[in-house]
Scaffold this motif. Structure first.
Motif, short mmCIF file in Angstrom:
data_model
loop_
_atom_site.label_atom_id
_atom_site.label_comp_id
_atom_site.label_asym_id
_atom_site.label_seq_id
_atom_site.Cartn_x
_atom_site.Cartn_y
_atom_site.Cartn_z
N LEU A 1 0.84 -1.19 0.00
CA LEU A 1 0.00 0.00 0.00
C LEU A 1 0.87 1.24 0.00
CD1 LEU A 1 -2.61 -1.00 2.74
CD2 LEU A 1 -3.00 -0.98 0.27
N ASN B 1 -7.16 -0.97 -6.54
CA ASN B 1 -7.21 -2.42 -6.36
C ASN B 1 -8.07 -3.12 -7.40
OD1 ASN B 1 -5.88 -3.06 -3.48
ND2 ASN B 1 -6.91 -1.09 -3.38
N ARG C 1 -5.40 1.96 -0.80
CA ARG C 1 -6.24 1.18 0.10
C ARG C 1 -7.60 0.94 -0.56
NH1 ARG C 1 -6.01 5.26 5.01
NH2 ARG C 1 -6.08 6.63 3.19
#
Length: 299
Positions: free
Chosen positions: A62, A141, A165
């Motif tokens: 991250l 993501n 995140r």
């Protein structure tokens, strides 16, 4: 419009009273009144990002802030925009946005779908459009970025990987901002799902990115200052184009610096802007009616 009788079927509503009101309106008032009608005609932006947990979520770290080591050209933030119109159903095109968070140099590439094959092919093209090597790739993501194909490509090219995140779009503000400012503003919110439309979009990006990188200055937030009333407000640097920021870094060798300056001197901005308008008009002819006809079905 009166002289050429071009009101069409709405002519019956063009009464003397309406004419008087129209002539009394300012352009700002007209835009304000028409805004809800225009917004209802066009699709709203839809997110196609679907986060999932794979082995790559453990391998790719991250990144919530840019480390001091990366305060230089080469860190590329990426994201995709769905050209789905009113609905995500069915196959449609996606535009991949890649922007350097330090210089603002931006490259776009439209792909058929988010399969890793097309993502890798797009990155092959994008990496050659930067005037300097890229060494760090930052993404959200989405499954288009967390897959073996792209991971192996970045490993092969020696790129550092990082990700945001889940459900924190603010971790990738550089690409998110370009999604709106470049992709949506230039290609609108219509549905593009044909080969002809995909080719037009990539033709559009060649011109849009050239104009943005060479001619459109931007300001970068550099800190905060305290006002006389005690409030803290953002401070910005002097406006500069991405090309100027690249030259200022000193990262280019003399031949590369000369090539970039020569490119700036040889591009006709007026002709480039006209070409952008022509391609946009073609996209509208291809997709506007189709996208609006799907609105009731999407609802």
């Amino acid at each position: 419009m009166e002289r050429f009788a071009s009101f069409g079927p709405e002519a019956r509503r063009y009464t003397p009273h309406v004419r008087e009101q129209l002539l009394a309106m300012s352009p700002a008032t007209i835009d304000r009144i028409l805004k809800p009608t225009k917004a209802a005609m066009d699709p709203v932006g839809q997110s196609s990002t679907k986060s999932r947990t794979t082995r790559l979520t453990e391998l790719i770290p991250l990144m919530t802030r840019v480390p001091a080591l990366d305060q230089q050209p080469g860190l590329i933030a990426v994201d995709t925009v769905a050209h789905c119109g009113h609905t995500l159903k069915g196959e449609h095109a996606f535009t991949l946005t890649a922007t350097d968070i330090f210089t603002g140099w931006t490259v776009n590439r439209t792909i058929k779908n988010k399969a890793s094959k097309w993502i890798v092919e797009a990155f092959d093209h994008i990496s050659n459009q930067f005037p300097y090597p890229i060494d760090h790739l930052h993404s959200d993501n989405g499954s288009e970025f967390l897959n073996e194909g792209l991971y192996q490509w970045t490993q092969h090219h020696g790129l550092v990987r990082s990700r945001s995140r889940p459900n924190h779009s603010n971790d990738n503000p550089w690409a998110e901002q370009k999604n709106a400012d470049v992709v949506r503003r230039s290609a609108f919110r219509y549905r593009y799902d044909t080969t002809a439309e995909l080719e037009l979009l990539n033709e559009l990006w060649e011109a849009v990115n050239l104009r943005k990188n060479l001619f459109l200055p931007t300001k970068k937030a550099v800190g905060y200052r305290r006002t006389t009333s005690g409030r803290y407000v953002r401070t910005y640097d002097a406006p500069r184009t991405p090309a100027q920021r690249v030259l200022d870094t000193g990262i280019l060798l003399p031949p590369e610096r000369a090539a970039l300056r020569r490119l700036y001197e040889t591009v006709d901005l007026a002709s480039l802007t006209r070409r952008i308008g022509e391609v946009q008009a073609q996209l509208i002819r291809c997709a506007a009616a189709k996208s609006r006809s799907q609105a009731s079905g999407a609802a």
